[in-house]
Design a protein around this motif. Structure first.
Motif, short mmCIF file in Angstrom:
data_model
loop_
_atom_site.label_atom_id
_atom_site.label_comp_id
_atom_site.label_asym_id
_atom_site.label_seq_id
_atom_site.Cartn_x
_atom_site.Cartn_y
_atom_site.Cartn_z
N LEU A 191 0.86 -1.19 0.00
CA LEU A 191 0.00 0.00 0.00
C LEU A 191 0.89 1.23 0.00
N VAL A 192 0.71 2.07 -1.01
CA VAL A 192 1.51 3.29 -1.15
C VAL A 192 0.59 4.51 -1.05
N VAL A 193 0.85 5.35 -0.06
CA VAL A 193 0.08 6.59 0.15
C VAL A 193 0.91 7.74 -0.42
N LEU A 194 0.33 8.48 -1.36
CA LEU A 194 1.05 9.63 -1.92
C LEU A 194 0.47 10.92 -1.34
N GLY A 195 1.34 11.87 -1.04
CA GLY A 195 0.91 13.13 -0.44
C GLY A 195 0.63 14.21 -1.47
N TYR A 196 0.67 15.44 -1.03
CA TYR A 196 0.39 16.60 -1.88
C TYR A 196 1.59 17.56 -1.85
N PRO A 197 1.75 18.33 -2.92
CA PRO A 197 2.86 19.28 -2.94
C PRO A 197 2.56 20.54 -2.14
N ARG A 198 3.63 21.29 -1.79
CA ARG A 198 3.44 22.70 -1.44
C ARG A 198 3.12 23.39 -2.74
N PHE A 199 2.19 24.35 -2.71
CA PHE A 199 1.80 25.00 -3.96
C PHE A 199 2.79 26.08 -4.41
N TYR A 200 3.41 26.79 -3.44
CA TYR A 200 4.14 28.01 -3.78
C TYR A 200 5.60 28.02 -3.35
N THR A 201 6.41 28.74 -4.13
CA THR A 201 7.72 29.20 -3.67
C THR A 201 7.50 30.57 -3.04
N VAL A 202 7.94 30.75 -1.78
CA VAL A 202 7.76 32.03 -1.08
C VAL A 202 9.09 32.48 -0.47
N PRO A 203 9.58 33.68 -0.71
CA PRO A 203 9.03 34.59 -1.72
C PRO A 203 9.38 34.05 -3.09
N GLY A 204 8.56 34.39 -4.07
CA GLY A 204 8.78 33.83 -5.39
C GLY A 204 8.76 34.90 -6.46
N SER A 205 8.67 34.43 -7.70
CA SER A 205 8.74 35.36 -8.82
C SER A 205 7.36 35.81 -9.30
N CYS A 206 6.32 35.60 -8.48
CA CYS A 206 4.98 36.06 -8.85
C CYS A 206 4.78 37.47 -8.33
N SER A 207 4.35 38.38 -9.19
CA SER A 207 4.12 39.75 -8.73
C SER A 207 2.64 40.05 -8.53
N VAL A 208 1.79 39.17 -9.05
CA VAL A 208 0.35 39.37 -8.87
C VAL A 208 -0.26 38.13 -8.20
N GLY A 209 -1.48 38.28 -7.76
CA GLY A 209 -2.18 37.15 -7.15
C GLY A 209 -2.10 37.22 -5.64
N LEU A 210 -2.04 36.08 -4.99
CA LEU A 210 -2.08 36.02 -3.53
C LEU A 210 -0.85 36.69 -2.90
N SER A 211 -1.03 37.19 -1.69
CA SER A 211 0.10 37.76 -0.93
C SER A 211 1.00 36.63 -0.44
N ASP A 212 2.22 36.99 -0.07
CA ASP A 212 3.13 35.99 0.49
C ASP A 212 2.58 35.42 1.80
N THR A 213 1.86 36.24 2.56
CA THR A 213 1.24 35.75 3.80
C THR A 213 0.27 34.60 3.50
N LYS A 214 -0.55 34.79 2.48
CA LYS A 214 -1.50 33.73 2.09
C LYS A 214 -0.77 32.50 1.55
N ARG A 215 0.22 32.74 0.74
CA ARG A 215 0.96 31.60 0.15
C ARG A 215 1.65 30.78 1.24
N THR A 216 2.21 31.48 2.21
CA THR A 216 2.88 30.78 3.31
C THR A 216 1.88 29.96 4.13
N ALA A 217 0.71 30.54 4.36
CA ALA A 217 -0.33 29.82 5.13
C ALA A 217 -0.76 28.56 4.38
N ILE A 218 -1.00 28.69 3.08
CA ILE A 218 -1.45 27.53 2.27
C ILE A 218 -0.36 26.45 2.25
#
Ligand SMILES: CCCCCCCCCCCCCCCC(=O)Oc1ccc([N+](=O)[O-])cc1
Length: 269
Positions: free
Chosen positions: A169-196
């Motif tokens: 039985l192999v259980v696979l997990g989920y990725p972290r969604f974001y690199t923080v701080p990253g190269s995105c200038s729009v969208g969610l704040s770093d605070t939100k990205r870190t929380a997610i």
């Protein structure tokens, strides 16, 4: 008609070599039969391959020809393969998927728990609300993951093991969604990205602990996604918020191969 001894000897040598190869191929060096894998792929959209396209006739389950279970089956000739993972599945849905697991099943993979934890609602709240609203919603999800999800996972992993005691039985997990701080200038704040991202980490630690308790192998995909997640310089393994909306925050074709299939192969071959 007599066969000249030299030719006879040669033929027997070649036949012997051929038989030897066949015996080795069948029984392996240890002398035990290598039965073909009887593989059942369970789970949610990360296993069905939402975001990776080529869904054939799988309807709302969105099972992709590029999803890691299909890639594994393709690479292991002779595998008997039942692909029953389905977009949107929660632990309760996976209990129904387990009908496909039998006593002859030798390999089961599963990803589940993200939808129980409220993945879609967390992402909607974080996209539309303030930083504090997002952080609070993630914290509520983490409390659920720590307090309620373990029992639901125990039930799923326990039922799989009960139906196929000999299966890996192999259980696979989920990725972290974001690199923080990253190269995105729009969208969610770093605070939100870190929380997610911290929500992903909470999921990984609970999935890992429950998998271990059932003798299952936990495949942590977070490392494989590093450098390829949203706001990274490559940013090629995960869809950001996109259209069709269902693809959002799901692995791309490259993400299924490099982020899921590769660590699965490292774990089990
Ligand atoms: C503590 C939880 C925090 C949640 C945010 C962190 C997210 C990281 C983990 C992501 C887990 C995603 C699992 C969801 C897989 C899935 O089936 O997604 C869906 C795909 C499609 C639909 N749908 O309705 O079409 C619904 C859900």
């Amino acid at each position: 008609m007599a066969v000249p001894a030299r030719i006879k000897a040669l033929s027997f040598t070649r036949l012997g070599a051929a038989l030897g190869v066949a015996v080795l191929a069948t029984f392996g060096l240890a002398g035990t039969a290598q039965a073909a894998t009887d593989y059942v792929a369970l789970g949610d959209s990360y296993s069905s391959g939402v975001g990776a396209g080529s869904y054939g006739n799988s309807g709302d389950c969105m099972r992709s020809a590029n999803a890691y279970p299909q890639l594994w089956a393709n690479a292991h000739a002779g595998t008997t393969f039942k692909f029953v993972a389905c977009s949107g599945a929660r632990t309760g849905d996976v209990l129904n998927q387990i009908a496909n697991v039998t006593s002859s099943t030798t390999l089961v993979t599963v990803s589940v728990g993200g939808n129980d934890a409220g993945f879609a609602d967390v992402m909607t709240t974080c996209t539309t609300g303030s930083d504090q609203t997002c952080v609070n919603r993630v914290n509520t999800a983490k409390t659920y993951v720590n307090n309620t999800l373990p029992g639901l996972l125990d039930n799923v992993y326990g039922k799989i093991k009960a139906k196929a005691p000999g299966a890996k039985l192999v259980v696979l997990g989920y990725p972290r969604f974001y690199t923080v701080p990253g190269s995105c200038s729009v969208g969610l704040s770093d605070t939100k990205r870190t929380a997610i991202n911290s929500g992903s980490d909470t999921l990984a630690s609970v999935l890992s602990a429950r998998a271990s308790a059932h003798g299952a192998k936990f495949v942590d995909v977070r490392g494989a996604f590093t450098g390829h997640n949203i706001c990274s310089s490559a940013s090629d393994y995960l869809h950001s918020l996109t259209w069709p909306i269902v693809n959002s925050y799901h692995p791309t074709v490259a993400g299924q191969r490099g982020g899921y299939y590769a660590p699965l192969v490292s774990a089990i071959g």
